[in-house]
Design a protein around this motif. Structure first.
Motif, PDB file in Angstrom:
ATOM      1  N   GLN A   3       0.844  -1.203   0.000  1.00  0.00           N
ATOM      2  CA  GLN A   3       0.000   0.000   0.000  1.00  0.00           C
ATOM      3  C   GLN A   3       0.881   1.257   0.000  1.00  0.00           C
ATOM      4  N   ALA A   4       1.940   1.230   0.804  1.00  0.00           N
ATOM      5  CA  ALA A   4       2.864   2.366   0.861  1.00  0.00           C
ATOM      6  C   ALA A   4       3.568   2.562  -0.482  1.00  0.00           C
ATOM      7  N   TYR A   5       3.942   1.452  -1.128  1.00  0.00           N
ATOM      8  CA  TYR A   5       4.618   1.515  -2.425  1.00  0.00           C
ATOM      9  C   TYR A   5       3.738   2.215  -3.458  1.00  0.00           C
ATOM     10  N   HIS A   6       2.460   1.819  -3.532  1.00  0.00           N
ATOM     11  CA  HIS A   6       1.552   2.433  -4.505  1.00  0.00           C
ATOM     12  C   HIS A   6       1.360   3.924  -4.208  1.00  0.00           C
ATOM     13  N   ARG A   7       1.306   4.273  -2.924  1.00  0.00           N
ATOM     14  CA  ARG A   7       1.121   5.672  -2.540  1.00  0.00           C
ATOM     15  C   ARG A   7       2.336   6.512  -2.947  1.00  0.00           C
ATOM     16  N   VAL A   8       3.535   6.013  -2.673  1.00  0.00           N
ATOM     17  CA  VAL A   8       4.758   6.751  -3.011  1.00  0.00           C
ATOM     18  C   VAL A   8       4.885   6.914  -4.523  1.00  0.00           C
ATOM     19  N   CYS A   9       4.589   5.856  -5.279  1.00  0.00           N
ATOM     20  CA  CYS A   9       4.670   5.941  -6.747  1.00  0.00           C
ATOM     21  C   CYS A   9       3.630   6.912  -7.298  1.00  0.00           C
ATOM     22  N   ARG A  10       2.458   6.929  -6.696  1.00  0.00           N
ATOM     23  CA  ARG A  10       1.400   7.837  -7.160  1.00  0.00           C
ATOM     24  C   ARG A  10       1.764   9.299  -6.890  1.00  0.00           C
ATOM     25  N   ASN A  11       2.416   9.546  -5.752  1.00  0.00           N
ATOM     26  CA  ASN A  11       2.793  10.918  -5.391  1.00  0.00           C
ATOM     27  C   ASN A  11       3.986  11.429  -6.185  1.00  0.00           C
ATOM     28  N   LYS A  12       4.752  10.491  -6.768  1.00  0.00           N
ATOM     29  CA  LYS A  12       5.959  10.847  -7.543  1.00  0.00           C
ATOM     30  C   LYS A  12       6.913  11.652  -6.663  1.00  0.00           C
ATOM     31  N   GLY A  13       7.273  12.851  -7.051  1.00  0.00           N
ATOM     32  CA  GLY A  13       8.202  13.631  -6.235  1.00  0.00           C
ATOM     33  C   GLY A  13       9.633  13.505  -6.723  1.00  0.00           C
ATOM     34  N   ALA A  14      10.459  14.439  -6.266  1.00  0.00           N
ATOM     35  CA  ALA A  14      11.857  14.505  -6.691  1.00  0.00           C
ATOM     36  C   ALA A  14      12.689  13.439  -5.990  1.00  0.00           C
ATOM     37  N   PRO A  15      13.790  13.019  -6.622  1.00  0.00           N
ATOM     38  CA  PRO A  15      14.668  12.036  -5.971  1.00  0.00           C
ATOM     39  C   PRO A  15      15.446  12.657  -4.822  1.00  0.00           C
ATOM     40  N   GLY A  16      15.945  11.783  -3.925  1.00  0.00           N
ATOM     41  CA  GLY A  16      16.766  12.242  -2.811  1.00  0.00           C
ATOM     42  C   GLY A  16      18.235  12.293  -3.193  1.00  0.00           C
ATOM     43  N   VAL A  17      19.106  12.157  -2.183  1.00  0.00           N
ATOM     44  CA  VAL A  17      20.546  12.317  -2.419  1.00  0.00           C
ATOM     45  C   VAL A  17      21.121  11.193  -3.271  1.00  0.00           C
ATOM     46  N   ASP A  18      20.446  10.035  -3.318  1.00  0.00           N
ATOM     47  CA  ASP A  18      20.984   8.920  -4.111  1.00  0.00           C
ATOM     48  C   ASP A  18      20.548   8.963  -5.574  1.00  0.00           C
ATOM     49  N   THR A  22      11.095   7.581  -8.392  1.00  0.00           N
ATOM     50  CA  THR A  22       9.991   6.659  -8.102  1.00  0.00           C
ATOM     51  C   THR A  22       9.830   5.641  -9.225  1.00  0.00           C
ATOM     52  N   GLY A  23      10.171   6.024 -10.447  1.00  0.00           N
ATOM     53  CA  GLY A  23      10.096   5.084 -11.563  1.00  0.00           C
ATOM     54  C   GLY A  23      11.114   3.957 -11.455  1.00  0.00           C
ATOM     55  N   GLU A  24      12.203   4.212 -10.740  1.00  0.00           N
ATOM     56  CA  GLU A  24      13.253   3.208 -10.559  1.00  0.00           C
ATOM     57  C   GLU A  24      13.109   2.419  -9.261  1.00  0.00           C
ATOM     58  N   LEU A  25      12.081   2.766  -8.475  1.00  0.00           N
ATOM     59  CA  LEU A  25      11.937   2.149  -7.153  1.00  0.00           C
ATOM     60  C   LEU A  25      11.718   0.643  -7.225  1.00  0.00           C
ATOM     61  N   LYS A  26      10.903   0.206  -8.162  1.00  0.00           N
ATOM     62  CA  LYS A  26      10.602  -1.228  -8.256  1.00  0.00           C
ATOM     63  C   LYS A  26      11.874  -2.045  -8.476  1.00  0.00           C
ATOM     64  N   GLY A  27      12.707  -1.621  -9.412  1.00  0.00           N
ATOM     65  CA  GLY A  27      13.954  -2.331  -9.664  1.00  0.00           C
ATOM     66  C   GLY A  27      14.890  -2.280  -8.474  1.00  0.00           C
ATOM     67  N   TYR A  28      14.907  -1.123  -7.791  1.00  0.00           N
ATOM     68  CA  TYR A  28      15.756  -0.970  -6.607  1.00  0.00           C
ATOM     69  C   TYR A  28      15.326  -1.953  -5.516  1.00  0.00           C
ATOM     70  N   LEU A  29      14.013  -2.111  -5.332  1.00  0.00           N
ATOM     71  CA  LEU A  29      13.510  -3.031  -4.305  1.00  0.00           C
ATOM     72  C   LEU A  29      13.828  -4.484  -4.643  1.00  0.00           C
ATOM     73  N   HIS A  30      13.697  -4.845  -5.919  1.00  0.00           N
ATOM     74  CA  HIS A  30      14.035  -6.214  -6.325  1.00  0.00           C
ATOM     75  C   HIS A  30      15.473  -6.561  -5.939  1.00  0.00           C
ATOM     76  N   GLN A  31      16.338  -5.564  -6.017  1.00  0.00           N
ATOM     77  CA  GLN A  31      17.753  -5.804  -5.767  1.00  0.00           C
ATOM     78  C   GLN A  31      18.119  -5.712  -4.281  1.00  0.00           C
ATOM     79  N   HIS A  32      17.471  -4.789  -3.541  1.00  0.00           N
ATOM     80  CA  HIS A  32      17.946  -4.482  -2.184  1.00  0.00           C
ATOM     81  C   HIS A  32      16.957  -4.793  -1.062  1.00  0.00           C
ATOM     82  N   TRP A  33      15.699  -5.118  -1.373  1.00  0.00           N
ATOM     83  CA  TRP A  33      14.687  -5.165  -0.320  1.00  0.00           C
ATOM     84  C   TRP A  33      14.982  -6.182   0.786  1.00  0.00           C
ATOM     85  N   GLN A  34      15.429  -7.367   0.449  1.00  0.00           N
ATOM     86  CA  GLN A  34      15.662  -8.380   1.477  1.00  0.00           C
ATOM     87  C   GLN A  34      16.675  -7.903   2.519  1.00  0.00           C
ATOM     88  N   HIS A  35      17.727  -7.237   2.049  1.00  0.00           N
ATOM     89  CA  HIS A  35      18.744  -6.711   2.970  1.00  0.00           C
ATOM     90  C   HIS A  35      18.166  -5.588   3.837  1.00  0.00           C
TER      91      HIS A  35
END
Length: 408
Positions: A3-18, A22-35
């Motif tokens: 639910q939080a993921y859909h909300r963040v993607c819907r709100n979009k917004g500017a990227p942070g320091v890294d 939001t468009g790249e979030l899904k791929g980032y989670l696939h790679q790093h979420w378990q850790h």
């Protein structure tokens, strides 16, 4: 988390320091979420610094925003969803900011009801740089009264203390909860819940929207007494700073609340748009029109549409409606001025006026009057050539028409 993921993607917004969007979030989670998940569970997760951004404040000066990385926005959003369920039932009904089912319009209408009941003095408290001055220890102690999970409390504190990065340099933070993350509005309500409880304990009528708090009383003497006592409460109990220059005990028609004020009437209190809000609106529109010199009139109207729509959607609760007609006329005059300038040469102006229905002799006379663009934009020849119905066909939003639609 989903639910939080859909909300963040819907709100979009500017990227942070890294730099992750939001468009790249899904791929980032696939790679790093378990850790990341394991770190959250064992309490070792460290949020990244927020990216410092400054935006102009309506009343002057700059407001600091802290833009978290998208993964931290996701975690904060998930925390917000769970923490809100714990705190919403205990929050005051007089608190309207950043709450489900609550709005600024409700706060303004409630304020009018307080005035209508005879509370014709207002204590307007301005908390100086509220989001930058939140005391972390006091805030954490208020959260711990409801939340017992030490892992969650530790994570909240780490988000509060996450550094601020500007020009590649990270600065540690010892106070404040910068606006920009999903958790910040809830944390502000948790801290100011104690103010709400104190006002209710004293039996005072008030409306609070985030750090904007107006208290309504029946006499000038009571207003000054409440201003002094609540200033002491905020500064001593919550360690917040009250701006004494902007705070006041005054008549409500001399103050504004969430962009509105009221007409100075003994009975039948009527909402109207505050002068500062009208001035700010005109300034924003002028800034856009300065960029529109080389645009076609259709593009200019198209660019104006979202601003006009958003503004009237917020201010259609006003009872004094004359301002909408005034602003409609002011805006059409500015558009006529742009066209007069774009036509440039006298022969072009005469030809365009004739094409728009002005008689040949009158068109030629109008182009040689020696007056400037602003005068001509308000003159009868331009009003006749470019009437309201022409702008309606171009798609220009009429504030008065939208106001009437909102009332029905």
């Amino acid at each position: 988390m989903l639910q939080a993921y859909h909300r963040v993607c819907r709100n979009k917004g500017a990227p942070g320091v890294d730099g992750v969007t939001t468009g790249e979030l899904k791929g980032y989670l696939h790679q790093h979420w378990q850790h990341i998940k394991q770190q959250l569970l064992d309490g070792s997760y460290q949020p990244q610094p927020v990216r410092k951004v400054e935006i102009p404040k309506p009343g002057g000066g700059m407001r600091m925003l802290g833009i978290p990385c998208v993964i931290d926005r996701l975690i904060q959003q998930a925390m917000h969803q769970i923490l809100s369920e714990q705190f919403e039932p205990i929050f005051s009904p007089n608190s309207y900011g950043f709450r489900p089912g609550k709005s600024a319009a409700q706060a303004v209408h409630q304020a009018r009801e307080h005035m209508g009941s005879g509370k014709r003095w207002v204590v307007d408290i301005d908390m100086e740089k509220f989001f930058d001055r939140v005391n972390h220890d006091i805030l954490m102690s208020r959260i711990a009264r409801v939340i017992e999970d030490k892992t969650v409390l530790k994570l909240v504190r780490r988000y509060l203390q996450a550094g601020i990065m500007e020009h590649g340099i990270t600065t540690a933070r010892t106070e404040g909860t910068p606006q920009g993350g999903p958790l910040s509005p809830l944390l502000s309500n948790i801290l100011l819940h104690e103010l709400d409880m104190e006002l209710e304990r004293r039996g005072l009528n008030f409306c609070r929207y985030a750090d904007d708090c107006n208290i309504y009383v029946g006499s000038e003497r009571a207003a000054h007494r409440v201003l002094a006592s609540m200033t002491r409460f905020l500064e001593q109990r919550l360690k917040l700073k009250v701006n004494r220059e902007k705070s006041a005990a005054d008549r409500p028609w001399k103050r504004s609340f969430l962009g509105y004020t009221v007409c100075s009437r003994k009975y039948n209190i009527r909402l109207k748009i505050a002068d500062k809000s009208v001035k700010r609106f005109k300034g924003n529109i002028k800034a856009l029109l300065r960029m529109a010199k080389g645009w076609s009139i259709r593009k200019t109207v198209s660019e104006l549409a979202p601003r006009l729509r958003g503004w009237i959607n917020y201010f259609h609760h006003a009872d004094a409606k004359g301002i909408f007609n005034e602003l409609d006329g002011w805006l059409r005059r500015h558009l006529r001025k742009i066209l007069w300038r774009q036509w440039k040469q006298g022969i072009t102006r005469a030809r365009m006026l004739m094409r728009l229905g002005i008689a040949k002799d009158r068109a030629r006379l109008s182009t040689t009057n020696g007056r400037g663009p602003w005068w001509n934009s308000g003159a009868s020849h331009m009003n006749q050539a470019l009437p309201k119905k022409l702008f309606d066909r171009l798609g220009l939003i009429s504030l008065m028409d939208r106001y009437h639609q909102a009332q029905t």
